[in-house]
Design a protein around this motif. Structure first.
Motif, short mmCIF file in Angstrom:
data_model
loop_
_atom_site.label_atom_id
_atom_site.label_comp_id
_atom_site.label_asym_id
_atom_site.label_seq_id
_atom_site.Cartn_x
_atom_site.Cartn_y
_atom_site.Cartn_z
N ARG A 83 44.21 45.83 39.89
CA ARG A 83 44.09 45.46 41.31
C ARG A 83 43.89 46.72 42.16
O ARG A 83 44.37 47.80 41.81
N PRO A 84 43.20 46.53 43.28
CA PRO A 84 42.98 47.66 44.17
C PRO A 84 44.28 48.04 44.89
O PRO A 84 45.05 47.15 45.24
N TYR A 93 42.15 51.92 41.97
CA TYR A 93 42.68 50.84 41.15
C TYR A 93 43.96 51.23 40.42
O TYR A 93 44.16 52.37 40.04
N GLU A 94 44.81 50.20 40.26
CA GLU A 94 45.97 50.33 39.38
C GLU A 94 45.81 49.23 38.33
O GLU A 94 45.31 48.16 38.65
N LEU A 112 38.84 48.20 29.77
CA LEU A 112 39.02 48.65 31.16
C LEU A 112 37.97 49.71 31.52
O LEU A 112 37.36 49.68 32.59
N ILE A 113 37.75 50.61 30.58
CA ILE A 113 36.75 51.66 30.82
C ILE A 113 35.35 51.04 30.91
O ILE A 113 34.54 51.42 31.76
N ILE A 135 41.29 41.92 38.78
CA ILE A 135 40.89 41.45 37.45
C ILE A 135 42.13 40.95 36.73
O ILE A 135 43.15 41.64 36.73
N ASP A 136 42.06 39.77 36.17
CA ASP A 136 43.15 39.30 35.33
C ASP A 136 42.49 38.64 34.13
O ASP A 136 42.03 37.51 34.19
#
Ligand code: BDP
Length: 668
Positions: A83-84, A93-94, A112-113, A135-136
């Motif tokens: 999430r931002p 992002y985290e 993720l990359i 993103i989930d």
């Protein structure tokens, strides 16, 4: 001061130029010095450490937390929650990656990359991103076995390998006293690390290191000890090692007088061998076996069945959790004279249910042999109780080798349209990897390795998505003036290849042995008919094509409905399979209204025209988008000229030859 700045600038630009990419980094891209913080309270684990390191080097978010939660039962899968987060004026992002084990974390890290590098959650590109999305995502692989099959020989050569010699340089692994310990050259070690990273980034979790036409030497202590060193390097990346075996190994190495699977001494030898292998490599995956096929030894040499052979080996590896991948690619031996495409089903159907539970039947996607287009192999329907692996060919043996730009994902998707991946326990791919700097020969052949891995993980991804992912990661450019046309080239390239080589269901009209150019008149009396192109097209004054309908060899009879009827009837048979299943008059009316002969000319011409379009676009428009990748641009540019010449040669040779039967004018 200004002077120094100019000097610094010059040095930096020259560094940039000298660091030009040669394709050796694959889709893994450059690494960025990064401030991303990885939070994890994981036990000391090599795989988790790699996940952490990959994120630190490649993820440009703020922080990422790695968590193991066994209760989630994600298998090799993961959940990514990203999430931002506002930080001063910046938004960064985290993310949290949760998995049930370290390999899930590693796969999650690569995903993720990949999301970042393909701009999946950003709008805009480059460093200054504009984040918006949360993103989930939870992902699990479709099948448990996602394996590369290397057809590499111990002498460094590769069967059907078009990118140099084998990457497994056995001579660069030196064993210590009594075969124990040992060392590996730095260059081989580094190459294997990149190989492992590339595979892990796609979710590939197994590697068969040697050719299915296997040398018995692979079973000697010397090689097993060397395999151990490779296995140790690949293990942290979640890759298990498997070996192809020569069925007659105990006899060939001089330990037994026979390789009969029912012989007690033979059985004991394999049991001892399995024990030795597992003592050396505890997570060894198992054996891949080509038996009684194309001259390889097998149980048939002793009038035993494939089940006898496979079960004997299965018993040997069973105590250690090993598997036997037994190939169904057999023809000739027990079925002389039978239509070759029927033989796998004829041979194995009656054996279904007679295999041990750790035997898996491995079959090629088509019933013949990795042609540019084949109908799917009906063995996937006919075998119901034995687990099955689909074997795809990444190396382009019959699709222009490393000279043609042919993106294979659309072909594999076509196969999965017929064979539901739910029925499979694994997906294997015959690797196109060699020791060329760019790994695969043609710069675009890397996309096939990439697509294989992505599809083995998730066969429901589209070929377009995968082409896009590969392209933007590899060439680090998201400009649609580049990506759209190049993706179009990739997406249509397999159909172009079918068209300029063997449209409308023609097959196996390749030049003998090397399978590169055309040889529709190929016939060598001393060879089995199944190796001669004339056997496959059966051109005569009336028409062309192989009658496999119920009036012919009845290969259609091996298909379930609705395909059986669909293929059996010339009127309903899809035109892309027409000459595969029917002998069709030259004057037959096609759906377009043209005659078969006109349509054949049109398809060949279209194949050539498509390559011309690719070549022209690439030559005039692609370079400006490939800053830092000029060498790869140049390489592809020159290969597209070769491909165009080859496409013309295919068209001219085939049409001129078929004209000797049709006696009709060649349409340009
Ligand atoms: C064919 C190849 C041959 C392989 C064989 C196989 O031409 O080199 O050994 O398949 O799959 O496609 O065993």
């Amino acid at each position: 001061m200004k002077k120094y700045l100019i000097l610094l600038f010059t040095v930096l630009t020259s560094l940039h130029v000298s660091a030009q990419s040669d394709g050796s980094q694959l889709w893994l891209g450059k690494q960025y010095a990064n401030s991303c913080q990885v939070i994890s309270q994981l036990p000391d684990d090599a795989t988790a450490k790699i996940a952490k390191q990959e994120l630190e080097n490649n993820w440009r978010g703020k922080n990422v937390e790695l968590k193991i939660d066994k209760a989630l039962n994600l298998g090799e899968g993961y959940n990514i929650y990203a999430r931002p987060a506002q930080q001063g004026d910046n938004i960064q992002y985290e993310a949290t990656i949760t998995a049930s084990n370290p390999i899930g974390l590693l796969y999650g890290a690569y995903e993720l990359i990949r999301l970042q590098n393909t701009d999946a959650y950003n709008t805009g590109s480059g460093k200054q991103q504009n984040f918006s999305k949360t993103i989930d995502e939870t992902e699990k692989p479709q099948v448990g076995l996602r394996i590369l099959n290397h057809w590499d020989n111990l002498d460094g050569s590769i069967e059907r390998g078009y990118a140099g010699k084998s990457i497994f340089k056995w001579e660069e692994i030196k064993l210590g006293k009594n075969g124990k310990g040992g060392s590996i050259s730095k260059s081989l070690h580094d190459r294997l690390i990149t190989y492992a990273r590339a595979n892990a980034s796609l979710g590939i979790n197994g590697s068969v290191l040697n050719n299915v036409n296997a040398s018995p030497k692979m079973m000697t202590a010397e090689y097993i000890n060397k395999v151990k060193i490779i296995a140790n390097i690949l293990r942290p990346y979640g890759i298990r090692v498997y070996l192809s075996i020569n069925f007659a190994s105990p006899m060939a190495l001089g330990y037994t007088k026979t390789a009969d699977p029912l012989d007690k001494k033979v059985q004991q030898w394999w049991k001892k061998k399995a024990k030795e292998i597992y003592a050396t490599i505890p997570d060894f995956g198992g054996f891949l076996v080509k038996a009684n096929s194309e001259g390889q030894p097998g149980p048939g040499d002793y009038h035993r069945t494939h089940a006898d052979g496979a079960n004997m080996l299965a018993d040997a590896v069973k105590p250690y959790g090993g598997i036997i991948m037994w190939r169904s690619f057999v023809y000739g031996a027990n079925h002389k004279g039978e239509d070759r495409v029927k033989q796998a089903v004829s041979e194995f159907k009656g054996m279904d249910g007679k295999f041990r539970d750790n035997v898996i039947l491995q079959s090629k996607n088509g019933p013949l042999d990795f042609q540019p287009r084949e109908p799917y192999a009906p063995i996937f329907d006919n075998i119901k109780q034995t687990p099955q692996i689909a074997e795809l060919q990444i190396t382009q043996e019959y699709l222009g080798q490393s000279k043609h730009l042919t993106y294979l994902a659309p072909m594999w998707k076509e196969f999965f349209g017929f064979v539901n991946p739910d029925r499979l326990v694994g997906i294997s791919g015959v690797a196109n990897i060699g020791d060329d700097a760019n790994w695969c020969g043609h710069p675009f052949s890397q996309a096939n390795w990439y697509a294989f891995g992505r599809l083995a993980w998730n066969p429901s991804l589209t070929a377009e998505e995968i082409a896009h992912e590969w392209l933007v990661q590899t060439y680090e450019n998201q400009d649609e003036r580049f990506t759209k046309p190049v993706e179009m080239m990739m997406m249509t390239s397999r159909e172009a290849c079918v068209n300029y080589m063997m449209p409308l269901g023609l097959h196996h009209i390749f030049k003998f042995d090397h399978h590169y150019g055309p040889e529709p008149d190929g016939f060598i009396a001393s060879y089995p008919l199944e190796w001669c192109p004339v056997y496959y097209h059966k051109a005569d004054a009336q028409g062309v094509g192989f009658d496999r309908s119920s009036k012919g060899t009845d290969a259609v009879g091996q298909y379930p409905e609705p395909y059986r009827n669909l293929y059996d009837n010339i009127e309903t048979c899809p035109e892309e399979y027409l000459l595969w299943f029917h002998h069709v008059p030259w004057t037959y009316k096609m759906k377009s209204g043209s005659t078969l002969w006109q349509e054949l000319c049109m398809k060949y011409n279209m194949g050539v025209a498509m390559v011309e379009v690719y070549r022209d676009f690439w030559h005039t428009s692609a370079k400006q988008f490939m800053k830092g990748h000029e060498q790869e641009w140049q390489h592809t540019d020159s290969l597209l000229n070769v491909q165009l010449e080859n496409a013309k040669e295919w068209r001219n040779t085939c049409l001129k030859y078929f004209q000797t039967f049709s006696k009709m004018k060649i349409y340009e």
